[in-house]
Each structure stands twice: as structure tokens, then as C-alpha cells.
Design a protein around this motif. Structure first.
Motif, PDB file in Angstrom:
ATOM      1  N   VAL B   3      16.359  57.933  55.708  1.00 21.96           N
ATOM      2  CA  VAL B   3      15.352  57.239  56.495  1.00 21.96           C
ATOM      3  C   VAL B   3      15.853  57.291  57.928  1.00 21.96           C
ATOM      4  O   VAL B   3      17.020  57.035  58.184  1.00 21.96           O
ATOM      5  CB  VAL B   3      15.211  55.779  56.045  1.00 21.96           C
ATOM      6  CG1 VAL B   3      14.225  55.035  56.934  1.00 21.96           C
ATOM      7  CG2 VAL B   3      14.742  55.728  54.608  1.00 21.96           C
ATOM      8  N   LYS B  36      16.283  49.777  63.732  1.00 19.90           N
ATOM      9  CA  LYS B  36      15.136  49.950  62.864  1.00 19.90           C
ATOM     10  C   LYS B  36      15.378  51.159  61.996  1.00 19.90           C
ATOM     11  O   LYS B  36      15.441  52.244  62.519  1.00 19.90           O
ATOM     12  CB  LYS B  36      13.891  50.153  63.740  1.00 19.90           C
ATOM     13  CG  LYS B  36      12.629  50.015  62.991  1.00 19.90           C
ATOM     14  CD  LYS B  36      11.459  50.144  63.949  1.00 19.90           C
ATOM     15  CE  LYS B  36      10.251  50.629  63.199  1.00 19.90           C
ATOM     16  NZ  LYS B  36       9.168  50.949  64.097  1.00 19.90           N
ATOM     17  N   TYR B  40      22.007  46.530  58.541  1.00 22.01           N
ATOM     18  CA  TYR B  40      22.550  46.348  57.190  1.00 22.01           C
ATOM     19  C   TYR B  40      21.845  47.263  56.200  1.00 22.01           C
ATOM     20  O   TYR B  40      22.448  47.815  55.295  1.00 22.01           O
ATOM     21  CB  TYR B  40      22.458  44.869  56.771  1.00 22.01           C
ATOM     22  CG  TYR B  40      21.117  44.395  56.307  1.00 22.01           C
ATOM     23  CD1 TYR B  40      20.809  44.376  54.942  1.00 22.01           C
ATOM     24  CD2 TYR B  40      20.139  43.966  57.196  1.00 22.01           C
ATOM     25  CE1 TYR B  40      19.576  43.931  54.511  1.00 22.01           C
ATOM     26  CE2 TYR B  40      18.919  43.524  56.772  1.00 22.01           C
ATOM     27  CZ  TYR B  40      18.627  43.508  55.423  1.00 22.01           C
ATOM     28  OH  TYR B  40      17.410  43.086  54.988  1.00 22.01           O
ATOM     29  N   LYS B  41      20.536  47.477  56.445  1.00 19.79           N
ATOM     30  CA  LYS B  41      19.804  48.365  55.552  1.00 19.79           C
ATOM     31  C   LYS B  41      20.266  49.809  55.729  1.00 19.79           C
ATOM     32  O   LYS B  41      20.312  50.575  54.779  1.00 19.79           O
ATOM     33  CB  LYS B  41      18.304  48.282  55.830  1.00 19.79           C
ATOM     34  CG  LYS B  41      17.646  47.077  55.192  1.00 19.79           C
ATOM     35  CD  LYS B  41      16.133  47.230  55.166  1.00 19.79           C
ATOM     36  CE  LYS B  41      15.504  45.997  54.539  1.00 19.79           C
ATOM     37  NZ  LYS B  41      14.072  45.923  54.788  1.00 19.79           N
ATOM     38  N   ARG B  48      23.477  54.520  49.299  1.00 23.99           N
ATOM     39  CA  ARG B  48      22.500  55.043  48.337  1.00 23.99           C
ATOM     40  C   ARG B  48      22.440  56.568  48.394  1.00 23.99           C
ATOM     41  O   ARG B  48      22.338  57.238  47.364  1.00 23.99           O
ATOM     42  CB  ARG B  48      21.123  54.465  48.629  1.00 23.99           C
ATOM     43  CG  ARG B  48      21.044  52.978  48.352  1.00 23.99           C
ATOM     44  CD  ARG B  48      19.715  52.415  48.784  1.00 23.99           C
ATOM     45  NE  ARG B  48      18.620  52.899  47.948  1.00 23.99           N
ATOM     46  CZ  ARG B  48      17.349  52.565  48.125  1.00 23.99           C
ATOM     47  NH1 ARG B  48      17.005  51.767  49.103  1.00 23.99           N
ATOM     48  NH2 ARG B  48      16.420  53.035  47.325  1.00 23.99           N
ATOM     49  N   ASP B  66      26.296  38.471  48.713  1.00 23.37           N
ATOM     50  CA  ASP B  66      25.090  38.040  48.003  1.00 23.37           C
ATOM     51  C   ASP B  66      24.527  39.142  47.096  1.00 23.37           C
ATOM     52  O   ASP B  66      23.374  39.061  46.685  1.00 23.37           O
ATOM     53  CB  ASP B  66      24.042  37.526  48.986  1.00 23.37           C
ATOM     54  CG  ASP B  66      23.792  38.533  50.097  1.00 23.37           C
ATOM     55  OD1 ASP B  66      24.197  39.697  49.940  1.00 23.37           O
ATOM     56  OD2 ASP B  66      23.196  38.156  51.119  1.00 23.37           O
ATOM     57  N   LYS B  68      23.489  42.084  47.453  1.00 22.67           N
ATOM     58  CA  LYS B  68      22.318  42.842  47.870  1.00 22.67           C
ATOM     59  C   LYS B  68      22.479  44.337  47.619  1.00 22.67           C
ATOM     60  O   LYS B  68      21.564  44.999  47.162  1.00 22.67           O
ATOM     61  CB  LYS B  68      22.058  42.583  49.346  1.00 22.67           C
ATOM     62  CG  LYS B  68      20.585  42.422  49.634  1.00 22.67           C
ATOM     63  CD  LYS B  68      20.377  42.073  51.073  1.00 22.67           C
ATOM     64  CE  LYS B  68      20.346  40.578  51.287  1.00 22.67           C
ATOM     65  NZ  LYS B  68      20.311  40.215  52.696  1.00 22.67           N
ATOM     66  N   LEU B  72      20.427  47.060  44.986  1.00 25.37           N
ATOM     67  CA  LEU B  72      19.819  48.342  45.331  1.00 25.37           C
ATOM     68  C   LEU B  72      20.353  49.455  44.436  1.00 25.37           C
ATOM     69  O   LEU B  72      19.661  50.410  44.133  1.00 25.37           O
ATOM     70  CB  LEU B  72      20.108  48.681  46.803  1.00 25.37           C
ATOM     71  CG  LEU B  72      19.444  47.791  47.844  1.00 25.37           C
ATOM     72  CD1 LEU B  72      19.973  48.129  49.231  1.00 25.37           C
ATOM     73  CD2 LEU B  72      17.936  47.969  47.796  1.00 25.37           C
ATOM     74  N   ARG B 185      31.590  40.008  66.339  1.00 27.65           N
ATOM     75  CA  ARG B 185      30.212  39.911  65.858  1.00 27.65           C
ATOM     76  C   ARG B 185      30.034  38.768  64.855  1.00 27.65           C
ATOM     77  O   ARG B 185      28.945  38.363  64.549  1.00 27.65           O
ATOM     78  CB  ARG B 185      29.801  41.226  65.190  1.00 27.65           C
ATOM     79  CG  ARG B 185      29.743  42.377  66.167  1.00 27.65           C
ATOM     80  CD  ARG B 185      29.272  43.629  65.469  1.00 27.65           C
ATOM     81  NE  ARG B 185      29.583  44.812  66.277  1.00 27.65           N
ATOM     82  CZ  ARG B 185      29.396  46.053  65.844  1.00 27.65           C
ATOM     83  NH1 ARG B 185      28.924  46.268  64.626  1.00 27.65           N
ATOM     84  NH2 ARG B 185      29.702  47.075  66.613  1.00 27.65           N
TER      85      ARG B 185
END
Lengths: 864, 402
Positions: B3, B36, B40-41, B48, B66, B68, B72, B185
Motif C-alpha cells: 500500500v 497516510k 503504525y499501519k 504482512r 494490544d 493488534k 492482522l 516520541r
């Protein structure tokens, strides 16, 4: 494409109509026009909501709508106490306190007659310390934090609250202990090092019986059930890991529980009943392909629409369920939609990227689902596109429910005996008590979950059945057909001028049928003359034409021997003979008349139905009250036009309660409430006056078909209509006294009687009017039917209005007596006969006739 | 599938409270960097993509937080063991159920087993249950370790656990001046390294434990600032000796120091009960299709013999819109299998025919196994070579009826 738009509009209205009448008024004002146009342009910005079909990641939980009140995957801190801003509908009902206005039951609403009986229930104690209170705080952040997750994290990690029992949805905080000050100020630090001031303001102190506490307890139990590895679907919890499979029908049944915590007569209790979720082991795409093979192209889209709209689907890539509101054939997986962030992506690529799913069929259409609104101000329902290949069907479609073998197979698995049910309940309690996390959760709130509640019910005396020259005490109240064999019915008209319409093939069945009818009719006192026989082609239109040609005002009854159970035969005949040309009619399937050895019982049933349709009376029970009118009201929606509400109103017109005045009104209203009751009751009172030259001194109305959350409307909208009719008819001198009883066939509650250690169904006539009832209502449970297999479900009665001031004991026994008077069944039924008549009437009208039957038939039970 | 790792510089007035002063304003005032998709994604997407490429069987996420990332990863068919380790037990408790199978996975199960387990423990402790993994990810983990733990970290993860592949991501301190805040951060960060610092450390570790390492990152800098590098720097370590880990494992003593907080197993076709359920389901769908096709064929044949005027033309078979499309090879396999046939009102479909259809073929059962699995659910012919059903049943829909 206005046709499709119309379908959509319909889909929208039903969707909301079925859920909550309050919503409907808002949406139906503009019947989905705006939404429809939104859908019409594929891939527009509306479609960005598809992203919603996506993940349940925390980051998206803030913006993504969930179709159900509480998401399956809601995490610990994230539960919302008001369930998306709505108070549960059954809890709304609880705020309607009717008992306090009924002086005669203020102190005691229990009956006394009958034999006491110890009963085990499916209620479980939920004990709290005496002074238990729930402290509700409003929480604000300065500077304000938008992220619910962050708000929760910050508050939870604060040392002041660390070891306290707490529940927080981002704004409202519940504590089981009061903080020292009314307003407490805390400071927290975000991960970025920002200092945030948290202000906790005590807004209320709630006793355990307050609606907010009740809702809170339900949230706690939902959390516990999740810890037991159950999945929430709708309001129930299921265990997909222990499925019961019915491979021949491609079905899986997931066992689970329906649960509800609430405050019963004197204490907080958990009510749990075994429930099964039906899953079809096929995707919607497979279902569609199958249907396509079955129907051929010409009917395919229409059939899809018919079979699929309204069903609930489960998606493969998350735990959400959606209702199918429409199918959009113009959108394909290769089409693009706009994501929340504005970028465009095709459905195909989206599922690949997001879930690593490759779609196999790129020609499939998309399913459209309108999400329930979750924000008050957000007037437009959000729309979601779903890919058929990724959706599984839950529940049974209409085609399946009409399949006798399939339904039998399902019933075989789901119909649990009292013993089986009790085992499941015991196991549930055990699971909760043994689960450490569940135990801790309960303990921190001071809740003590424990024993299964037993209570004392009473078995009221059985009733005698009165026939013309014979009184029988049936061996079993469930079925007295044997006891009344060869007994004369109370009254009947001889049948002399009648027609039989049949097709050539069935002609040979007629003689046998007539001879049987005479053989059973004679002893009953029902004389059957020789009919005129009309032979027609095997077509629905031919039947109708013959009837139109041969029926004249002189004809007493038309019998049709139908070649198949295709709906169009029955519907067209009933429509014509109930409304266009009112003559009683009797439809019989040719197949029924070919069953060897069954002829006599078939003929008995037909003879009894025909007797009733001609205005006869079959049997009676002892009614000590003279001059009592009983009324049954039921309401349902028309099968073809969901905007139309069908109201059935059936009132007794003699003091023996053997003759009835039946009226059905169609009204175009959004809500499931009747606004024609004044007209109906006035009509019934006039009829009564005509026959008895006086008005009834008492009227008791049984209202069926009241959904969750509608109690208030019934009380405030329907009862006044009935009262004004009574007052006007009585013209002040001696107006009748009125009682209104809400009847509910479906409730979670079950009772078992215990002999030794074996639980079984309670006997017929069991009444429960304590502990499992509600303090704010004048209510009771009555078991008036048997279940040969499976567990009997008691019928729940709630007396919401009562001028008659009958003793509770008399009210209960009268209700029980009325369950004996349904002429379509020689035995007890689960509701008072007038309710069942009203139900049968509305069913006929909603399914087949779709218009108001003629009043000329009002004094015949023409719909049996 | 990549992406686009685009980054957006959004015009936005910064709320006063969040401007902690510092040099950001000198660089580009009134501008806040927003990635964008979010950074984190992008990190998760990086993992992935790695899983997609290398198809590891056993994957562990250290410092899973957590959970996440695990959530995925659980959708990947290649993964059979997925483990998360974190020091925060409460987080594991409250997020565990996110990792349970989706409801749909009970209807259409996975091909291969999958077990997901969450352990409470420290990444610098040795637990033998994490031995023999194909991929271990440490996403934004090392900067949370104090110097003692950081020193022990390579020895445990590289030396002891020694998986085939390790991914380590950490903030790139050189990017920080582009942010409005000055220092670190996150309040819990013990350090943030420049590219040089990270690469030096990583190369040393790789060298020491016989791994090779490649450096990359996610979160590109805005135009004009490319020299600062990625916002998140990533090192991908691969063991030089290849997959030697597993035989070595069994000789080790079991060492269970982590506490299992949550564990769940997924239904899969490797489980007999599940396989049977899927097999019978797919078989019945196929049988039904063949039965209906046969019916239609008979109807068409009848129509040819006795064409009625004005009759609708149903001969254009409806399979043009929906349904499976077979490849040449599949077609050949189906065509060479024995044909379904009719005897009176009974319709016979040979098992071998059924097995030729892709959806049944992929279940990899032979005729014998299939017979035994379906025997109590469907009706078989007397020689057990075919499924038998009634050619017509009462619920068949006849368009002509209306």
C-alpha cells in the motif's frame, strides 16, 4: 428503476418497523427516497461506509458503525453503557408501573386456589450487599481527548482507581465505591508526556433496582459470557465451537443462551434460557447460484430479492451480522469505492489487502445493508455493501421454514427436554463459577452469583367440558377428542345448500368424504346434505371462475378440494369468498383425503370447522360470571405490504362465551399499535346488545402481539380508545367495567417440576404469581398447554388495566377457562381462545386476503 | 501487496497546548506530519508483506501489546502457530478474545491448524516454547528496554531463540526534528537511535549470532527533508545457516518461564470432525447442482420433442451469470471422471465424479476416505461408489407453475 427504489424503501421501513416504532416515524416521513438516490449512484461517497464492513480494530471502532446494539468484539473498557445511546426496550417497559394504580392488588396479587407445587426455574440468584449502590460519575478531560481509547487508558491507569471496581465507556464511569469528594480531580500523563486534568463528577447514586444498574448488570454479564468463549449474536450468546450439525440440510446449530438480568418481584435475578442459532453452511453466493439453477434466469433476480431480503448474514472476516435490505445488481467486486481516507479502491483489492481474501467470482452483485443509526443526530442510515461470497446466511429462509422435513430435523435437535435444558443450565452456572476471570469480575462488584431459584406455584383445578346433553371431565386436558366422541355439540345448523368444487382427478374422493362426514356429523348433531359438485380444471383460475359462477346468496358453504398446497389456489378462493362475495368456505387438500385410516379423524375435524363456519357452537366451560364479554386482539403486518398493520378483534357475544364477533381492520400506520379499537369494541357491544338486550357488565380484553417496549403505548393509546367506547355505549347509566390483559407467549422463563431428582414439565394449569413476576405489575404465568417433547413454555399475563377488580385468583382461573374454548382444537391451547381466534384471523388476512373481510361473516368463525 | 507509503503534510493549526516549544517551528511552522496510512499501519503492513513473501509457519511477536499485529497476522493461511509476548499482563487479558476465531471461521474453516497463545513475560527471559520459530517480530520494542535488558536482548532472541528471521523496528531519531515535540516520541522510550546507531548495533548483533541484516524503514520524510531517512527504521535479520533450528530444539530442556495468559485453537480441515463437516457440505452443494442440471437437461429434451408455442425459452442455461469457472485442467479432470446417471427416479453421482470438482478436489481426500467420512450423512449406492438422491423433490421450483 423505480421498482427497485420502492423495494428499497420498503426494506428500510420494515427494517426499522420491526425494531422500534419510535425510529420508524422519523424514517418513514421520507420513505427512504434520499437513501435510495444515494444508493443509485454506485461508488459514491456514501459507499465509503463499506470500509465499515472491515475491521474491528480499535482505531476504527470510533467511527465504524455496528449493526447490533453492542458489538461482538467490544473490548473491556470500550463497552458503552447505554448500548449506543438506547435503553433496552424491555427495560423501557419496566418503567411503566401499572400495579400501583390497581388498588385491589396493591398489597397482594397472588391467587389461592389449587394445589401448591414446588417448581424449579431458570432464574439464578444474584445477591448484593444490603447497602449496595452504583456510583455514576461524569468524566471530563482537559485538554479534551478525542480518543475513547486514550481516555479509558488514562483513567484506568490512574493509581487512585487502580484497585477499584470500575467500568468506563469513555464518558460515564461506574464505581462500586464512592470517592471521597463529589468532584474529584486527577492528573494523568499521556504517552507523549502531556499532562491532562481528569475531572470526575458524581452524577448519581443508584440502587440495584434502578434501570441504569440493571443495564449495567447486563453489561457485566455480557463481558462474563465473552470470557466463557461465547460469541454474542444479537442479544444472545453462542458457542460455535460446539456445533450440532444437520448435514443433509446444510445447517449448523450453535448452542447458546439468551440471558437477561433484571429485578423480579423481590430481588435481582439472572434469567437464562437455552437458545440455538441456525447457520446455513453456505455463502450467499452459493445460495444464489443454487437458486439460479433452480429458477432459471427469468425469475432469478426477483427470487433472490424475495428469498434474501430480510435475512441476517454473518461476514467471514469479522464477527458482525448484517440484515440484507437490498441487492444491488449494478455493483460488482471490480467496482471501486471511496475509503474513509478519500482514496479509491475496488472491492476486490480491498478484501485482498485488508483480509488476504481473494474473491473468486467477479460478477457477483453486492448486498446492501442499512446500518442502524447509532448517533441521535445522524438522520440517514449508513449503508454498507457486502460481497455475497463473503457472507453466510443465518436463520432459515421462508423456503426452508416451509420444508416440513427440515423443520423436523431442526426441532429434533433444538427441542430440549426439561432434563436436557436443566443440564445445560447447570453446566452454564458451573462454567461461570469455575472461570476465574468471571469470578473476579463478579466479586469486584460485590455480586454473588449462585443458586437456581425454586418457587411455589399452584395447579388450578381442571375444567369440565360442557356439551349439549353431556358433561365430560377429560382424561387429559391437552386433548379431549376421545372424550367427546359421539357427543352432541351445543348447536349447529344443518348443511343443505352447499357446493364442492374439485378437479376431475379428485372426484373419486368425494363420495368417501361425504360418507365419513355423515358418519361423524350424525352423532355430533350436524346434518350434512348432498352438495352440488362442480368439476373444474386443475388451475387456480378455474376454481375461482366456478365459484364466481355458482355461488349465490342462497349457498351456505363452499368446499374446495385443492390439488396442491400452492398458495395461489387458497389465496384467490379465500379472498373472493371472505370479502368480495361473503360465503363461508372450506378448503381441503386432496392429499389429505387419500390418507388411509385417517379419514374419520380428518372428517371429524372438517365437520367441526364447518359447524363453526355456519355459526354453530361446539362446547363450553363453566363461566361463573354472567354478562361477561371477553375479547382477543392480535396485530401483525401484512405479508405483501409491510406498511399495513392487520388488527384482529374477536369478542364473545353471549354469556356462555360460545359465540363470537370477529372483525379485522387494516390500517396504514407505522407503529404496531391499533387505532381502530373504539370502532371494533363499539361494534361488538352493539352486537352483544342485539343478542342480550343489555350491555355486558364486565369486559376483559386480552391483547396479544405486544412487542418489547410497547407497553406504554398500549396503556396510553389503546386503553383510552377502549374506555371511550365503553363510556359512550353505556351512556353513563351502567357502563361496563373493563380489564386489559397483555398476553405474551414468548418469554425466557421456564418452570420445571421436580420428582426425585428428575425435572419435568409442570402439569397443565400451573400458575406462578410470585418471585418470577415483577413488583411493578399485576402479572402471572400460566401453563395451559403440554409439550410432548421439549420444554413447555408458560404464557405470561400482565393485567395493565382493571376496573373489574376481580380477585387475582378469579382472573387466573378465568384465563385458564378461556384456554379451553378454541374450536379448532379439542384440547387446551397456550392462550385464551379469543386471542387465538384473533391470531388466526389476522394470519388469514395478512397472508392470503390482504383486505378486510366482509362484516357479513363477522358472526361466523369463517377463518378457522 | 504494497500500500503506497505516502506521507501527507497537513495544514493544521497546532493547539497551543501541544506545542511544547522547540525547534519544530523553525523547520516548518504550522504544519503537522501525518502519515497516510498511519505509521503504525505501515509498520504492520511491512510485516504482512514479509509473511506473504516468506510464508512462515511459526510467528512470534515480542512486545505484542494490544495484540493488534497478531490480529492482522491470524488471517494468513501459512501460519500455524502465532505467539505474542508482553510484559503487561492486563493488556493481554483484555485483548485475548480479539484473537479468537471469527464466527465465519467455524462455517468455512481454515486449511491448516492454527493455535494462538499469549504469554506474559519479559523478552529477555528464556522460554523454550518460543524455540524453533520462523519469524520473530520486535516492532517498536527495543527502545523500551533499559540498558541492562538491551544488553541481554540479543543473547536471548538471537542466541537462544534463534529463529530463521527477525524483524526489529525502532524510531529514527534523525526524523524527530520534523515533529513539534523535541525529545522522545514516547515517555517510556529509553532511547531513540539515529540510523548510524541502530545499524551499528544491529550489524554487531548479526555478526555475532551469524545472521545477515538488511536495513529499510517506513514513513518517508516530506519533500525536501529526504536526508533524514524513514521515520521508523527497520532491520530484517536472516539466519545464515538456514533452518537448522528444529532438530536442535528437542535436545533442549523445557524451560517454561512465561505464563500463558490466553490460548485458542482454530477449527481447520486437519481436524477430522471439521473435514467431515466441510466435505459433506461441499458434496451436497455439488450434488444439488448436478441434480438440477440433469433435471433441466431432461426438460429441454422434452421441449425439443414437443415444442409448445409461446413457451418461454429456458434453454439459455442460467449458468452464465454466476458460479464457478473451471480452468482447462479442471474441466479435463471433470470430463474424464464417470458421469452421473439416472435409474428411474433416482439420480446417481459417482464419488469419483464429485471428487473431480475443484471445491472437493482441494480437500485432498481419496475415494475411500471420502466414503467413510460421508457414509452416515448421505445415501450411497449399493456398491458405495456413488451418492444417490431423488431426481425430483417436492420443493423444486417450477417456473412454469406461475
Amino acid at each position: 428503476m423505480s421498482g427497485r427504489a420502492r423495494t428499497r424503501a420498503r426494506g428500510i421501513t420494515t427494517g426499522y418497523g420491526a425494531r422500534s416504532p419510535g425510529d420508524l416515524t422519523a424514517t418513514s416521513a421520507t420513505p427512504g427516497d434520499s437513501q435510495a438516490s444515494g444508493i443509485a449512484s454506485p461508488g459514491d461517497s456514501q459507499a465509503s461506509s463499506i470500509a465499515a464492513s472491515g475491521d474491528s480494530q480499535a482505531s476504527s471502532s470510533r467511527s465504524i458503525s455496528q449493526p447490533h446494539e453492542v458489538a461482538v468484539s467490544s473490548d473491556d473498557g470500550g463497552r458503552s453503557f447505554t448500548e449506543r445511546g438506547k435503553v433496552r426496550r424491555d427495560l423501557v417497559d419496566l418503567s411503566v408501573s401499572t400495579r400501583e394504580k390497581l388498588a385491589h392488588v396493591k398489597d397482594c396479587k397472588a391467587g389461592s386456589s389449587g394445589i401448591p407445587l414446588r417448581l424449579v426455574t431458570n432464574l439464578f440468584s444474584l445477591d448484593l450487599p444490603q447497602d449496595w449502590q452504583l456510583y455514576q460519575y461524569h468524566v471530563t478531560y482537559s485538554p479534551d481527548l478525542a480518543s475513547k481509547k486514550l481516555r479509558i487508558a488514562l483513567l484506568y491507569s490512574h493509581s487512585k482507581l487502580l484497585d477499584k471496581a470500575k467500568a468506563f465507556d469513555g464518558t460515564i464511569l461506574f464505581l462500586s465505591e464512592k470517592l471521597d469528594q463529589k468532584v474529584t480531580e486527577l492528573t494523568g500523563e499521556t504517552q507523549r508526556g502531556e499532562t491532562v486534568k481528569i475531572t470526575l463528577t458524581l452524577t448519581s447514586q443508584l440502587p440495584s433496582s434502578s434501570p441504569v444498574s440493571i443495564q449495567f448488570f447486563n453489561v457485566i454479564f455480557r463481558k462474563i459470557f465473552k470470557k466463557l468463549r461465547m460469541y454474542q449474536i444479537g442479544r444472545n450468546f453462542y458457542k460455535p465451537s460446539e456445533p450440532v450439525e444437520i448435514p443433509q440440510y446444510k445447517l449448523s446449530l450453535w448452542p447458546g443462551f439468551a440471558i437477561s438480568v433484571s429485578h423480579f418481584e423481590s430481588r435481582l435475578l439472572l434469567n437464562a434460557d437455552v437458545s440455538y442459532k441456525v447457520l446455513r453452511n453456505e455463502t450467499v453466493l452459493e445460495f444464489m447460484t443454487d437458486l439460479c439453477h433452480r429458477t432459471g434466469m427469468s425469475h432469478f433476480t426477483e427470487m433472490c430479492q424475495k428469498q434474501l431480503v430480510g435475512l441476517i448474514v454473518l461476514t467471514r472476516y469479522n464477527n458482525k451480522t448484517y440484515r440484507i435490505d437490498d441487492i444491488d445488481w449494478s455493483v460488482k467486486p471490480t467496482h471501486a469505492f471511496q475509503k474513509r481516507d478519500g482514496s479509491e479502491v475496488t472491492y476486490m483489492d480491498y478484501y485482498k489487502q485488508q483480509y488476504n481474501i481473494t474473491l473468486s467470482d467477479l460478477n457477483q452483485p453486492v448486498l446492501v445493508s442499512l446500518l442502524k443509526r447509532k448517533r441521535k443526530d445522524n438522520a440517514e442510515p449508513q449503508m454498507v455493501h457486502l460481497i455475497p461470497e463473503l457472507c453466510f446466511l443465518t436463520g432459515l429462509c421462508s423456503q426452508a421454514t416451509s420444508d416440513f422435513h427440515l423443520m423436523k430435523a431442526v426441532a429434533e435437535e433444538t427441542r430440549l427436554s426439561p432434563v436436557g435444558r436443566q443440564q445445560q443450565l447447570v453446566r452454564l452456572v458451573d462454567d461461570i463459577q469455575r472461570n476465574q476471570v468471571a469470578r473476579i469480575e463478579l466479586e469486584t462488584w460485590g455480586l454473588q452469583f449462585g443458586s437456581q431459584i425454586s418457587l411455589t406455584g399452584r395447579v388450578v383445578p381442571s375444567e369440565k367440558i360442557l356439551l349439549l346433553d353431556h358433561t365430560c371431565q377429560p382424561a387429559s386436558a391437552a386433548d379431549w377428542s376421545k372424550d367427546m366422541r359421539a357427543c352432541k355439540v351445543l348447536s349447529s345448523q344443518p348443511l343443505n345448500r352447499w357446493l364442492i368444487v374439485c378437479c376431475n382427478r379428485a372426484e373419486n374422493l368425494i363420495e368417501a368424504l361425504l360418507s365419513c362426514l355423515r358418519r361423524v356429523g350424525g352423532p355430533m348433531g350436524f346434518n350434512v346434505g348432498y352438495p352440488k359438485i362442480i368439476k373444474v380444471d386443475e388451475k387456480a383460475a378455474a376454481f375461482l371462475r366456478a365459484i364466481q359462477l355458482h355461488v349465490n346468496p342462497d349457498v351456505q358453504l363452499v368446499m374446495c378440494i385443492l390439488p396442491s398446497n400452492a398458495k395461489n389456489y387458497y389465496d384467490s378462493i379465500k379472498k373472493y369468498l371472505s370479502s368480495d362475495c361473503p360465503v363461508p368456505s372450506q378448503c381441503v387438500l386432496a392429499r389429505t383425503l387419500t390418507k388411509q385410516g385417517m379419514m374419520m379423524s380428518v372428517a371429524t375435524k372438517i365437520a367441526m370447522q364447518m359447524t363453526c363456519k355456519l355459526g354453530g357452537e361446539l362446547w363450553a366451560v363453566e363461566i361463573p360470571l354472567k354478562s361477561l364479554m371477553v375479547v382477543g386482539i392480535d396485530i401483525c403486518r401484512d405479508a405483501l405490504n409491510k406498511d399495513v398493520v392487520v388488527v384482529g378483534f374477536v369478542a364473545s357475544i353471549n354469556s356462555r362465551i360460545t359465540r363470537w364477533f370477529s372483525r379485522c381492520v387494516l390500517q396504514r400506520t407505522a407503529a404496531d399499535t391499533a387505532d381502530c379499537l373504539k370502532v371494533c369494541l363499539t361494534g361488538a357491544l352493539n352486537k352483544w346488545y342485539k343478542h342480550n338486550h343489555d350491555l355486558p357488565s364486565r369486559i376483559i380484553i386480552y391483547r396479544d402481539g405486544v412487542g418489547d417496549g410497547q407497553l406504554k403505548t398500549v396503556l396510553e393509546y389503546e386503553v383510552p380508545q377502549l374506555l371511550s367506547s365503553v363510556t359512550e355505549c353505556g351512556s353513563g347509566v351502567s357502563s361496563s367495567r373493563l380489564s386489559v390483559v397483555v398476553v405474551r407467549k414468548r418469554c425466557l422463563l421456564r418452570f420445571f417440576s421436580e420428582t426425585g431428582h428428575i425435572v419435568q414439565n409442570p402439569p397443565i394449569g400451573t400458575v406462578v404469581d410470585s418471585e418470577a413476576t415483577r413488583a411493578e405489575w399485576y402479572d402471572f404465568y400460566l401453563v395451559s398447554q403440554t409439550a410432548n417433547r421439549g420444554t413447555v413454555s408458560p404464557t405470561y399475563y400482565n393485567v395493565i388495566y382493571d376496573d373489574n377488580g376481580l380477585k387475582p385468583d378469579h382472573m387466573q382461573r378465568l384465563t385458564f377457562k378461556l384456554c379451553h374454548l378454541y374450536y379448532n382444537w379439542q384440547g387446551l391451547i397456550s392462550v385464551p381462545a379469543p386471542c387465538q381466534y384473533a391470531h388466526k384471523l389476522t394470519f388469514l388476512v395478512a397472508q392470503s386476503i390482504h383486505k378486510e373481510p366482509s362484516l357479513e361473516l363477522a358472526e361466523n368463525l369463517f377463518y378457522l | 501487496m504494497e500500500v503506497g507509503n505516502k506521507m501527507e503534510v497537513a495544514e493544521k493549526t497546532i493547539p497551543c497546548s501541544s506545542v511544547a516549544g522547540g525547534n519544530f517551528e523553525e523547520v516548518c511552522p504550522e504544519k503537522v506530519i501525518r502519515f497516510k496510512p498511519p505509521l503504525y499501519k505501515q509498520r504492520y503492513q511491512f510485516v504482512r508483506d514479509l509473511v506473504d513473501r516468506h510464508e512462515p509457519k511459526k510467528v512470534a511477536d515480542l512486545g505484542c501489546g494490544d495484540t493488534k499485529l497478531l490480529k492482522l497476522l491470524k488471517i494468513y493461511p501459512c501460519i500455524q502457530l502465532l505467539v505474542g509476548v508482553d510484559i503487561n499482563e492486563e493488556k493481554l487479558h483484555s485483548n485475548g478474545h480479539h484473537l479468537s476465531p471469527y464466527l465465519g471461521e467455524f462455517v468455512k474453516p481454515r486449511d491448516l491448524d492454527l493455535t494462538v497463545t499469549l504469554y506474559h513475560g519479559s523478552v529477555v527471559e528464556r522460554d523454550s516454547r518460543l524455540l524453533g520459530f520462523d519469524l520473530i517480530t520486535c516492532i517498536e520494542l527495543i527502545e523500551h528496554l533499559n540498558s541492562d535488558d538491551l544488553a541481554r536482548f540479543p543473547e536471548v532472541v538471537f542466541g537462544y531463540l534463534s529463529p530463521s528471521m527477525i524483524v526489529i523496528s525502532t524510531p529514527n531519531a534523525e526524523f524527530n526534528p520534523l515533529f513539534p515535540t523535541v525529545t522522545l516520541r514516547d515517555a517510556d522510550h529509553k532511547f531513540e537511535w539515529s540510523r548510524m546507531e541502530f545499524q551499528t548495533w544491529a550489524s554487531q548483533v548479526a555478526n555475532c549470532y551469524d545472521y545477515c541484516v538488511e536495513f529499510t524503514g517506513v514513513g518517508t520524510a516530506p519533500a525536501g527533508f529526504e536526508h533524514v531517512g524513514y521515520c521508523t527504521q527497520i532491520g530484517v535479520f536472516r539466519k545464515n545457516s538456514g533452518k537448522l533450528a528444529e532438530p536442535f530444539v528437542s535436545q533442549q530442556h523445557d524451560q517454561h518461564v512465561y505464563k500463558a495468559v490466553y490460548t485458542t485453537s482454530y477449527p481447520s480441515l486437519q481436524q477430522e470432525k471439521v473435514l467431515k463437516f466441510v466435505l459433506v457440505g461441499e458434496l451436497l452443494i455439488q450434488v444439488e447442482r448436478l441434480r438440477l442440471r440433469h433435471q433441466r437437461m431432461l426438460r429441454e429434451r422434452e421441449k425439443e420433442l414437443d415444442p409448445k408455442p409461446g413457451d418461454m425459452d429456458f434453454s439459455q442455461a442460467p449458468h452464465l451469470l454466476l458460479g464457478e469457472v473451471f480452468t482447462e485442467a479442471e474441466k479435463a479432470r471433470i470430463d474424464s471422471s464417470p458421469q452421473p446417471f439416472c435409474e428411474g427416479e433416482k439420480f446417481y453421482i459417482p464419488l469419483r465424479r464429485l471428487l473431480a470438482y475443484p471445491k472437493l478436489h482441494r480437500l485432498c481426500v481419496d475415494e475411500e476416505r471420502m466414503r467413510s467420512l460421508i457414509a452416515d450423512s448421505v445415501c450411497l449406492s449399493s456398491d458405495s461408489s456413488a451418492v444417490v438422491v431423488d431426481l425430483h423433490n417436492s420443493w423444486d421450483y417450477w417456473p412454469e407453475d406461475n
